[in-house]
Each structure stands twice: as structure tokens, then as C-alpha cells.
Design a protein around this motif. Structure first.
Motif, PDB file in Angstrom:
ATOM      1  N   ASP A 147       0.992  -4.596   7.431  1.00  0.00           N
ATOM      2  CA  ASP A 147       1.782  -5.954   6.595  1.00  0.00           C
ATOM      3  C   ASP A 147       1.300  -5.672   4.887  1.00  0.00           C
ATOM      4  N   ILE A 148       2.529  -6.050   4.482  1.00  0.00           N
ATOM      5  CA  ILE A 148       2.469  -5.708   2.998  1.00  0.00           C
ATOM      6  C   ILE A 148       1.283  -7.088   2.392  1.00  0.00           C
ATOM      7  N   GLU A 149       1.452  -8.035   3.052  1.00  0.00           N
ATOM      8  CA  GLU A 149       0.307  -9.121   2.766  1.00  0.00           C
ATOM      9  C   GLU A 149      -1.325  -8.389   2.635  1.00  0.00           C
ATOM     10  N   GLN A 150      -1.559  -7.407   3.862  1.00  0.00           N
ATOM     11  CA  GLN A 150      -2.490  -7.195   3.625  1.00  0.00           C
ATOM     12  C   GLN A 150      -2.964  -6.262   1.866  1.00  0.00           C
ATOM     13  N   LEU A 151      -2.322  -6.066   1.232  1.00  0.00           N
ATOM     14  CA  LEU A 151      -2.761  -5.378  -0.267  1.00  0.00           C
ATOM     15  C   LEU A 151      -3.235  -7.377  -0.508  1.00  0.00           C
ATOM     16  N   GLY A 152      -3.215  -8.063  -0.386  1.00  0.00           N
ATOM     17  CA  GLY A 152      -4.108  -9.164  -1.118  1.00  0.00           C
ATOM     18  C   GLY A 152      -5.701  -9.165  -1.069  1.00  0.00           C
ATOM     19  N   GLU A 153      -6.089  -8.243   0.269  1.00  0.00           N
ATOM     20  CA  GLU A 153      -7.162  -7.714   0.656  1.00  0.00           C
ATOM     21  C   GLU A 153      -8.231  -6.799  -0.406  1.00  0.00           C
ATOM     22  N   VAL A 154      -7.149  -5.943  -0.768  1.00  0.00           N
ATOM     23  CA  VAL A 154      -7.805  -4.693  -1.975  1.00  0.00           C
ATOM     24  C   VAL A 154      -8.434  -5.498  -3.053  1.00  0.00           C
ATOM     25  N   ASP A 155      -9.447  -5.497  -3.512  1.00  0.00           N
ATOM     26  CA  ASP A 155     -10.254  -5.633  -4.592  1.00  0.00           C
ATOM     27  C   ASP A 155      -9.266  -5.534  -5.277  1.00  0.00           C
ATOM     28  N   GLY A 156      -9.475  -6.486  -6.481  1.00  0.00           N
ATOM     29  CA  GLY A 156      -8.280  -6.266  -7.932  1.00  0.00           C
ATOM     30  C   GLY A 156      -7.041  -7.333  -8.020  1.00  0.00           C
ATOM     31  N   ILE A 157      -6.879  -7.125  -6.195  1.00  0.00           N
ATOM     32  CA  ILE A 157      -5.446  -7.517  -6.288  1.00  0.00           C
ATOM     33  C   ILE A 157      -5.184  -9.251  -5.919  1.00  0.00           C
ATOM     34  N   GLY A 158      -4.936 -10.402  -6.906  1.00  0.00           N
ATOM     35  CA  GLY A 158      -4.896 -11.656  -6.530  1.00  0.00           C
ATOM     36  C   GLY A 158      -3.435 -11.660  -6.121  1.00  0.00           C
ATOM     37  N   PRO A 159      -3.088 -13.383  -5.812  1.00  0.00           N
ATOM     38  CA  PRO A 159      -1.391 -13.688  -5.191  1.00  0.00           C
ATOM     39  C   PRO A 159      -1.182 -13.171  -6.552  1.00  0.00           C
ATOM     40  N   ALA A 160      -0.589 -13.490  -7.688  1.00  0.00           N
ATOM     41  CA  ALA A 160      -0.110 -13.284  -9.079  1.00  0.00           C
ATOM     42  C   ALA A 160       0.621 -11.467  -8.991  1.00  0.00           C
ATOM     43  N   ARG A 161      -0.507 -10.542  -8.534  1.00  0.00           N
ATOM     44  CA  ARG A 161      -0.141  -9.256  -7.977  1.00  0.00           C
ATOM     45  C   ARG A 161      -0.247  -8.575  -7.417  1.00  0.00           C
ATOM     46  N   LEU A 162       0.002  -8.642  -6.215  1.00  0.00           N
ATOM     47  CA  LEU A 162       0.538  -9.037  -4.977  1.00  0.00           C
ATOM     48  C   LEU A 162       1.847  -9.591  -5.060  1.00  0.00           C
ATOM     49  N   ALA A 163       2.720 -11.349  -5.418  1.00  0.00           N
ATOM     50  CA  ALA A 163       3.824 -11.304  -5.853  1.00  0.00           C
ATOM     51  C   ALA A 163       4.389 -10.171  -6.252  1.00  0.00           C
ATOM     52  N   LYS A 164       3.983  -9.693  -7.107  1.00  0.00           N
ATOM     53  CA  LYS A 164       4.892  -8.623  -8.469  1.00  0.00           C
ATOM     54  C   LYS A 164       5.456  -7.165  -7.341  1.00  0.00           C
ATOM     55  N   LEU A 165       4.020  -7.118  -6.705  1.00  0.00           N
ATOM     56  CA  LEU A 165       4.481  -5.722  -5.608  1.00  0.00           C
ATOM     57  C   LEU A 165       4.910  -6.047  -4.693  1.00  0.00           C
ATOM     58  N   ARG A 166       4.949  -6.979  -3.908  1.00  0.00           N
ATOM     59  CA  ARG A 166       5.229  -7.675  -3.014  1.00  0.00           C
ATOM     60  C   ARG A 166       6.865  -6.351  -2.329  1.00  0.00           C
ATOM     61  N   VAL A 167       7.438  -6.428  -3.979  1.00  0.00           N
ATOM     62  CA  VAL A 167       9.125  -6.003  -3.590  1.00  0.00           C
ATOM     63  C   VAL A 167       9.125  -4.459  -3.627  1.00  0.00           C
ATOM     64  N   LEU A 168       7.515  -4.255  -4.353  1.00  0.00           N
ATOM     65  CA  LEU A 168       8.078  -2.783  -4.733  1.00  0.00           C
ATOM     66  C   LEU A 168       7.816  -1.657  -3.627  1.00  0.00           C
ATOM     67  N   VAL A 169       6.978  -2.521  -2.734  1.00  0.00           N
ATOM     68  CA  VAL A 169       5.702  -1.499  -1.567  1.00  0.00           C
ATOM     69  C   VAL A 169       6.818  -1.705  -0.130  1.00  0.00           C
ATOM     70  N   SER A 170       6.263  -0.957   1.294  1.00  0.00           N
ATOM     71  CA  SER A 170       6.598  -0.709   1.884  1.00  0.00           C
ATOM     72  C   SER A 170       5.604  -0.929   2.792  1.00  0.00           C
TER      73      SER A 170
END
Length: 61
Positions: A37-60
Motif C-alpha cells: 500500500d502506498i500509505e506504507q511509505l509513511g513508515e519510512v524514516d524521513g517521510i511525513g504526512p506532507a511528503r507522503l501527500a506529494k509522493l502519493r500521486v507519483l508512485v505505485s
């Protein structure tokens, strides 16, 4: 870009993702297995809610 197949260099090209965060994404993938799930990217150190929001549309997964 697929989070499960992207190289560190490819991840580094994403906006807001530098070499440290790209390495952290690879490390998370190595430790936890494939992203399901793309939301798991939020578990990565250094990726907070704002960065996750930007990346969500760029990754799969």
C-alpha cells in the motif's frame, strides 16, 4: 514509479526525496518486504504526512 522495483537512483529523482530518503525507502523494503500500500511509505524514516501527500500521486505498488 513502482516502489517495489525502483532503484535507489530512481527514487532519488522524485521531488522531495534525496539520497538519504531514497536509501531509507530501499532499507524499509529490504526489512519489510514489498510495499502493499502506498500509505506504507509513511513508515519510512524521513517521510511525513506532507511528503507522503506529494509522493502519493507519483508512485505505485
Amino acid at each position: 514509479m513502482n516502489l517495489n522495483t525502483a532503484t535507489e537512483a530512481e527514487l532519488d529523482e522524485l521531488p522531495g526525496v534525496g539520497p538519504v530518503t531514497a536509501a531509507a525507502i530501499i532499507s524499509w523494503r529490504t526489512s519489510n518486504g514489498r510495499f502493499t500500500d502506498i500509505e506504507q511509505l509513511g513508515e519510512v524514516d524521513g517521510i511525513g504526512p506532507a511528503r507522503l501527500a506529494k509522493l502519493r500521486v507519483l508512485v505505485s505498488v
